[in-house]
Design a protein around this motif. Structure first.
Motif, PDB file in Angstrom:
ATOM      1  N   ARG A 224       5.332 -79.829 -58.981  1.00 22.74           N
ATOM      2  CA  ARG A 224       6.444 -80.624 -58.456  1.00 22.74           C
ATOM      3  C   ARG A 224       7.780 -80.108 -58.972  1.00 22.74           C
ATOM      4  O   ARG A 224       8.676 -79.795 -58.217  1.00 22.74           O
ATOM      5  N   ASN A 225       7.917 -80.048 -60.276  1.00 23.38           N
ATOM      6  CA  ASN A 225       9.120 -79.476 -60.879  1.00 23.38           C
ATOM      7  C   ASN A 225       8.777 -79.018 -62.294  1.00 23.38           C
ATOM      8  O   ASN A 225       8.963 -79.757 -63.254  1.00 23.38           O
ATOM      9  N   PRO A 226       8.241 -77.803 -62.426  1.00 23.40           N
ATOM     10  CA  PRO A 226       7.836 -77.303 -63.750  1.00 23.40           C
ATOM     11  C   PRO A 226       9.070 -76.957 -64.585  1.00 23.40           C
ATOM     12  O   PRO A 226       9.424 -75.788 -64.755  1.00 23.40           O
ATOM     13  N   TRP A 227       9.677 -77.992 -65.137  1.00 19.47           N
ATOM     14  CA  TRP A 227      10.966 -77.834 -65.809  1.00 19.47           C
ATOM     15  C   TRP A 227      10.871 -76.946 -67.041  1.00 19.47           C
ATOM     16  O   TRP A 227      11.690 -76.055 -67.250  1.00 19.47           O
ATOM     17  N   ARG A 228       9.846 -77.135 -67.861  1.00 16.90           N
ATOM     18  CA  ARG A 228       9.662 -76.283 -69.034  1.00 16.90           C
ATOM     19  C   ARG A 228       8.184 -75.985 -69.223  1.00 16.90           C
ATOM     20  O   ARG A 228       7.328 -76.871 -69.088  1.00 16.90           O
ATOM     21  N   TRP A 229       7.878 -74.713 -69.521  1.00 17.43           N
ATOM     22  CA  TRP A 229       6.511 -74.276 -69.734  1.00 17.43           C
ATOM     23  C   TRP A 229       6.554 -73.090 -70.684  1.00 17.43           C
ATOM     24  O   TRP A 229       7.606 -72.486 -70.919  1.00 17.43           O
ATOM     25  N   GLY A 230       5.399 -72.755 -71.265  1.00 20.35           N
ATOM     26  CA  GLY A 230       5.389 -71.643 -72.201  1.00 20.35           C
ATOM     27  C   GLY A 230       3.980 -71.165 -72.500  1.00 20.35           C
ATOM     28  O   GLY A 230       2.991 -71.871 -72.274  1.00 20.35           O
TER      29      GLY A 230
END
Length: 281
Positions: A224-230
């Motif tokens: 939907r809205n992958p605002w932050r990932w790592g």
């Protein structure tokens, strides 16, 4: 408006064992920042703080914020809506040698801004200043709405470059972008930026060679809205923070080395719960 940057310090109450509680405290580390949205490291003792308005500031190990921006592209960044702006920063794994780094920002009319992923190089004369004229656009995408721009970018442990796009915005993904593999919206892209310009497709991407309109740069979908990932620094596993529609926020996990084409479910599902299964198959 965010004007302070806080870093968390873990303060164990005694020698660390699995059963012992860990107390978390806050310590003021730096002030004077305006809407910081991302932090990156270039392999040395500096931190680079992305400010949504279009500039990147350097933070010293002592918490001193540079008075002069490392990069300032505020004149070409659209940040009128709260989910727009300069949103992401990633340094090339070989930055110490090639001086290259990448940014994600929105530009153009607020109602239909375009997402831009560009490569810049550091100034040959000043390691604390980028060459603003060195910009090379790697990827661009016109957005149908103001919100859900994603914005996070990173190099994976495989050396490839990942870009996170939201579903295009509005609410409920009305055009069903996140389940459409013919456009990048609602997807995590995986490209090779070290070959021929502007990029090449990694041969192990899940949709390479598929005989239809599926975009071969798509690596995962249903976001939907992958605002932050790592990526986990030890295992290479991927963790995604995906913003929910209203009822459920979502944290997604995907194991390192699995290039089978993850579908995280949106808009069919919000978390593990049914949202809108029309046309989901």
């Amino acid at each position: 408006m965010l004007r302070k940057l806080l870093l968390f310090a873990l303060i164990p109450c005694s020698s660390l064992f699995a059963q012992d509680p860990v107390h978390i405290g806050l310590e003021m580390f730096a002030t004077g920042l305006t809407q910081p949205v991302d932090i990156a490291n270039a392999g040395d003792d500096r931190l680079f703080v992305v400010q949504r308005g279009g500039s990147i500031k350097i933070l010293s190990p002592e918490g001193v914020v540079s008075t002069r921006p490392f990069l300032d592209i505020s004149d070409q960044v659209t940040d009128d809506y709260g989910e727009q702006g300069l949103l992401g920063l990633a340094f090339d794994p070989d930055y110490a040698t090639n001086g290259e780094f990448y940014v994600y920002y929105t530009t153009g009319p607020t109602a239909s801004a375009t997402s831009i992923v560009s490569r810049f190089t550091v100034s040959a004369l000043d390691p604390d200043s980028a060459d603003v004229d060195s910009e090379e656009i790697i990827y661009s995408l016109e957005q149908p709405y103001q919100n859900h721009n994603g914005g996070d970018i990173a190099f994976g442990p495989d050396g490839y470059f990942y870009i996170g796009f939201g579903d295009g915005g509005s609410g409920g993904d009305p055009e069903r972008h996140a389940q459409d593999l013919t456009d990048p919206l609602g997807d995590l892209l995986r490209i090779d930026v070290h070959g021929d310009a502007p990029f090449e497709i990694p041969p192990t991407n899940p949709w390479v060679g598929v005989d239809n309109d599926t975009l071969p740069e798509i690596w995962a979908s249903g976001l939907r809205n992958p605002w932050r990932w790592g990526f986990d620094a030890e295992t290479g596993d991927l963790w995604i923070g995906d913003v929910g529609q209203g009822e459920f926020e979502e944290v997604d996990f995907w194991p390192a080395g699995d290039n089978s084409g993850a579908n995280f479910g949106w808009r069919c599902y919000e978390g593990r719960n049914t949202y809108n299964t029309s046309g989901c198959g």
